[in-house]
Design an enzyme around this catalytic site. Structure first.
Site, PDB file in Angstrom:
ATOM      1  N   LYS A  35      -7.575  84.516  33.051  1.00  5.62           N
ATOM      2  CA  LYS A  35      -7.721  83.424  32.078  1.00  5.62           C
ATOM      3  C   LYS A  35      -7.917  82.142  32.883  1.00  5.62           C
ATOM      4  CE  LYS A  35      -6.062  80.317  30.012  1.00  5.62           C
ATOM      5  NZ  LYS A  35      -6.626  78.925  30.108  1.00  5.62           N
TER       6      LYS A  35
ATOM      7  N   GLU B 132       4.165  64.257  40.373  1.00  5.86           N
ATOM      8  CA  GLU B 132       2.838  64.616  40.869  1.00  5.86           C
ATOM      9  C   GLU B 132       1.770  63.823  40.106  1.00  5.86           C
ATOM     10  OE1 GLU B 132       1.403  68.584  39.956  1.00  5.86           O
ATOM     11  OE2 GLU B 132       0.674  68.781  42.012  1.00  5.86           O
TER      12      GLU B 132
ATOM     13  N   GLU C 259       2.765  79.588  41.325  1.00  6.06           N
ATOM     14  CA  GLU C 259       2.355  78.608  42.336  1.00  6.06           C
ATOM     15  C   GLU C 259       2.149  77.297  41.594  1.00  6.06           C
ATOM     16  OE1 GLU C 259      -0.910  80.004  44.685  1.00  6.06           O
ATOM     17  OE2 GLU C 259       0.242  81.699  45.428  1.00  6.06           O
TER      18      GLU C 259
ATOM     19  N   CYS D  81      -3.213  70.845  45.064  1.00  2.00           N
ATOM     20  CA  CYS D  81      -1.748  70.904  45.075  1.00  2.00           C
ATOM     21  C   CYS D  81      -1.189  70.598  46.457  1.00  2.00           C
ATOM     22  CB  CYS D  81      -1.286  72.274  44.604  1.00  2.00           C
ATOM     23  SG  CYS D  81      -1.997  73.613  45.574  1.00  2.00           S
TER      24      CYS D  81
HETATM   25  P1  NDP Z   1      -1.777  73.611  33.807  1.00  2.00           P
HETATM   26  O1  NDP Z   1      -0.412  74.077  34.113  1.00  2.00           O
HETATM   27  O2  NDP Z   1      -1.987  72.669  32.693  1.00  2.00           O
HETATM   28  O3  NDP Z   1      -2.735  74.841  33.519  1.00  2.00           O
HETATM   29  C1  NDP Z   1      -2.914  75.914  34.412  1.00  2.00           C
HETATM   30  C2  NDP Z   1      -3.426  77.116  33.647  1.00  2.00           C
HETATM   31  O4  NDP Z   1      -2.422  77.551  32.725  1.00  2.00           O
HETATM   32  C3  NDP Z   1      -4.653  76.837  32.804  1.00  2.00           C
HETATM   33  O5  NDP Z   1      -5.489  77.984  32.795  1.00  2.00           O
HETATM   34  C4  NDP Z   1      -4.054  76.565  31.446  1.00  2.00           C
HETATM   35  O6  NDP Z   1      -4.987  76.759  30.430  1.00  2.00           O
HETATM   36  C5  NDP Z   1      -2.958  77.614  31.413  1.00  2.00           C
HETATM   37  N1  NDP Z   1      -1.874  77.357  30.481  1.00  2.00           N
HETATM   38  C6  NDP Z   1      -1.465  76.170  29.959  1.00  2.00           C
HETATM   39  N2  NDP Z   1      -0.410  76.360  29.118  1.00  2.00           N
HETATM   40  C7  NDP Z   1      -0.142  77.692  29.129  1.00  2.00           C
HETATM   41  C8  NDP Z   1       0.831  78.520  28.487  1.00  2.00           C
HETATM   42  N3  NDP Z   1       1.753  78.023  27.657  1.00  2.00           N
HETATM   43  N4  NDP Z   1       0.809  79.846  28.721  1.00  2.00           N
HETATM   44  C9  NDP Z   1      -0.097  80.367  29.570  1.00  2.00           C
HETATM   45  N5  NDP Z   1      -1.047  79.657  30.195  1.00  2.00           N
HETATM   46  C10 NDP Z   1      -1.071  78.323  29.998  1.00  2.00           C
HETATM   47  O7  NDP Z   1      -2.334  73.033  35.188  1.00  2.00           O
HETATM   48  P2  NDP Z   1      -3.696  72.278  35.414  1.00  2.00           P
HETATM   49  O8  NDP Z   1      -4.829  73.137  34.973  1.00  2.00           O
HETATM   50  O9  NDP Z   1      -3.554  70.903  34.855  1.00  2.00           O
HETATM   51  O10 NDP Z   1      -3.744  72.242  37.018  1.00  2.00           O
HETATM   52  C11 NDP Z   1      -3.129  71.287  37.791  1.00  2.00           C
HETATM   53  C12 NDP Z   1      -1.778  71.765  38.291  1.00  2.00           C
HETATM   54  O11 NDP Z   1      -1.927  72.953  39.054  1.00  2.00           O
HETATM   55  C13 NDP Z   1      -1.143  70.772  39.214  1.00  2.00           C
HETATM   56  O12 NDP Z   1       0.208  70.618  38.898  1.00  2.00           O
HETATM   57  C14 NDP Z   1      -1.275  71.421  40.583  1.00  2.00           C
HETATM   58  O13 NDP Z   1      -0.304  71.019  41.499  1.00  2.00           O
HETATM   59  C15 NDP Z   1      -1.154  72.854  40.242  1.00  2.00           C
HETATM   60  N6  NDP Z   1      -1.699  73.657  41.310  1.00  2.00           N
HETATM   61  C16 NDP Z   1      -0.849  74.388  42.112  1.00  2.00           C
HETATM   62  C17 NDP Z   1      -1.327  75.107  43.182  1.00  2.00           C
HETATM   63  C18 NDP Z   1      -0.424  75.933  44.036  1.00  2.00           C
HETATM   64  O14 NDP Z   1      -0.916  76.857  44.684  1.00  2.00           O
HETATM   65  N7  NDP Z   1       0.872  75.676  44.107  1.00  2.00           N
HETATM   66  C19 NDP Z   1      -2.748  75.099  43.519  1.00  2.00           C
HETATM   67  C20 NDP Z   1      -3.549  74.313  42.623  1.00  2.00           C
HETATM   68  C21 NDP Z   1      -3.022  73.624  41.556  1.00  2.00           C
HETATM   69  P3  NDP Z   1      -5.910  75.535  29.911  1.00  2.00           P
HETATM   70  O15 NDP Z   1      -6.315  74.719  31.069  1.00  2.00           O
HETATM   71  O16 NDP Z   1      -7.032  76.263  29.332  1.00  2.00           O
HETATM   72  O17 NDP Z   1      -5.035  74.797  28.971  1.00  2.00           O
END
Ligand code: NDP
Length: 489
Positions: A181, A393, A256, A290
């Site tokens: 997803k 962040e 992550e 991240c």
């Molecule tokens: P989100 O947490 O908003 O979303 C990540 C994914 O989760 C998306 O596909 C999102 O879908 C989905 N999602 C959102 N809500 C739910 C839920 N309730 N149940 C299941 N899936 C859900 O993160 P962002 O997309 O805004 O990405 C940025 C974040 O990712 C930052 O905090 C960054 O630090 C972190 N990150 C961490 C990394 C690591 O390796 N530690 C690497 C890269 C990023 P949709 O977008 O379609 O709503």
């Protein structure tokens, strides 16, 4: 490219069952460039059914054959490098040169790495000699590893194909079937990957890609009773919700999450290198990684010189149309995200921070991008390490610099956030490097470098930056279930 993207379910490209779609916006222009299925639990159910049906045959397929198919997929990604890089740039606003040099090659590398890793695994065996009622009992313990079934893989928008394939590759290489997803904000390269997976000959149902929003499609995947494994990369709050949702069905979950990574620069550092890499670490992908070093702690004796040079480096970054080959600094992923980033800069101002450069929306680089989400590289000083912009962040092109006087003070500031993902240490003193790295509460420490990633190493975060590790053996173990067989001899 079709006007409307589709889901890949059971080897077929299909719309959401409800036929609902969402607009996908090019952040550099603010214009809708495609539509994406707004999938819900009915689509997830169909994908889970396909993945379950494919699991027995795929998990039984010899690793050499799984490896061959996955390596072919890696070849196809490389064949389509330019097309994929362009799509990634349009979808996310990142410079096309970055997508071509980093994101897409890394997607191919992820598949190659795990497709070949499965050819070199071994199982633990223990010869046992244990005390028994009638004397010693000898036994042989063999630990078998089996794929776990259907894996749910959820990834964010900042490194769309790079992070999605980081999960898909180990999941399917080890014999699981998968439902990916991607973020609905950046669906394009995931859609293209689905087409390439079919072309590579992956059997139907092995890889399913379901687009849609997190709270609907994502949540349905996380709570599905027939999905025992979830690998998630994204924000810390979403990770918390997923951990709760998965607890009911005892899922194995890897998280992550976010970071607020400290970058410690000591006076004995090679300053040219420290400045140049700190600029990259702060602003690559407009600070939306991240692992970005968003808090720079600098020993007081070199603080002013460091800040001057950091500001010069930030201002020298070529901001431009992401599709322009010479652009180094593209658009943020969306207007909403730009507003969030800007709100932290406003807060920093209110708290007395000094904006040394940037601090506002950038002028559009050309007419095509006149409504794009561009934000200037921003350097801030003079903020208390405990304030919100230093603790939360921001995930944008904003870096905050703080002076320190002693190693202990640097460590105290570095460790005083809820996050524990990555850190950097700049010093030419080996003893100090050892002392400091041992005491940093982060799962990854880079000494005199940043983002040097060997895929064999454990990757993940501690504290609120995540649970578990991926990469190398950790990923192979995460996606497999150990079963110990004890044979009395
Ligand atoms: P989100 O947490 O908003 O979303 C990540 C994914 O989760 C998306 O596909 C999102 O879908 C989905 N999602 C959102 N809500 C739910 C839920 N309730 N149940 C299941 N899936 C859900 O993160 P962002 O997309 O805004 O990405 C940025 C974040 O990712 C930052 O905090 C960054 O630090 C972190 N990150 C961490 C990394 C690591 O390796 N530690 C690497 C890269 C990023 P949709 O977008 O379609 O709503």
């Amino acid at each position: 490219m079709p006007d409307t993207l589709t889901n890949l379910i059971d080897g077929e490209q299909v719309p959401a069952q409800s036929a609902a779609t969402l607009d996908s916006i090019e952040p550099a222009t603010g214009l809708v460039h495609t539509r994406v299925p707004d999938s819900d639990d009915a689509d997830i159910d169909a994908a889970v059914a396909a993945a379950r049906a494919a699991f027995p045959a795929w998990s039984d397929t010899p690793p050499a054959e799984r490896s061959r198919l996955i390596l072919r997929l890696a070849d196809l990604i490389e064949r389509d490098l330019d097309r994929l890089a362009r799509a990634e740039s349009i979808d996310s606003g990142k410079p096309i040169s970055l997508a071509r040099a980093v994101d897409i090659p890394r997607a191919a590398a992820n598949f190659r790495f795990f497709a070949t890793a499965i050819l070199h695994t071994d199982s633990a065996a223990h010869q046992s000699n244990l005390p028994g009622p009638g004397g010693a009992i000898r036994a042989l313990n063999v630990t078998l590893r089996k794929p776990r079934g259907v894996a749910g893989l959820i990834s964010p928008w900042n490194l769309p194909l790079y992070l999605l394939t980081w999960k898909i590759a180990p999941a399917i290489a080890t014999g699981n079937t998968a439902i990916a997803k991607p973020s609905e904000v950046t669906p394009l390269t995931a859609f293209m990957l689905g087409e390439l997976a079919v072309e590579a000959g992956l059997p139907p149902g092995v890889l399913n890609i379901v687009h849609g929003r997190g709270p609907t499609a994502g949540a349905a995947l996380v709570s599905h009773p027939d999905v025992p494994t979830i690998s998630f990369t994204g924000g810390t709050e979403t990770g918390r919700a997923i951990a709760h949702a998965g607890a009911d069905t005892f899922k194995r979950i890897s998280l992550e999450l976010g970071g607020k990574n400290p970058n410690l620069v000591f006076a004995d550092a090679e300053l040219d290198d420290a400045v140049a890499t700190s600029v990259r670490a702060a602003f690559t992908n407009q600070g939306q990684i991240c692992l970005c070093g968003s808090r720079i702690l600098v020993e007081r004796s070199i603080h002013d010189e460091f800040v001057d040079r950091l500001v010069a480096g930030a201002m020298a970054r070529r901001l431009g149309d992401p599709l322009d080959e010479s652009t180094e600094h593209g658009a943020l992923v969306s207007e909403d995200h730009l507003a969030k980033v800007d709100s932290y800069v406003q807060l920093a101002r209110e708290l007395g921070g000094e904006i040394r450069c940037g601090g506002k929306r950038a002028a559009p680089p050309n007419n095509r991008c006149k409504d794009g989400a561009f934000y200037e590289p921003t350097v801030i000083t003079g903020l208390d390490p405990a304030c919100r912009p230093q603790q939360e962040e921001i995930f944008g092109p904003v870096v905050i610099v703080t002076p320190f006087d002693t190693d202990d003070e640097a460590l105290a500031i570095a460790n005083a956030t809820p996050y524990g993902l990555a850190s950097m240490v700049w010093t030419s003193n080996l003893k100090r490097a050892h002392h400091v790295t041992e005491r940093l509460d982060t799962a990854i420490v880079w000494v005199n470098c940043w983002m040097l990633r060997d895929l064999r190493t454990p990757f993940g975060g501690m504290k609120h930056s995540g649970l578990g590790r991926e990469g190398g053996k950790d990923a192979l173990n995460f996606f497999t279930e150990p079963k110990n067989v004890c044979i009395r001899l």
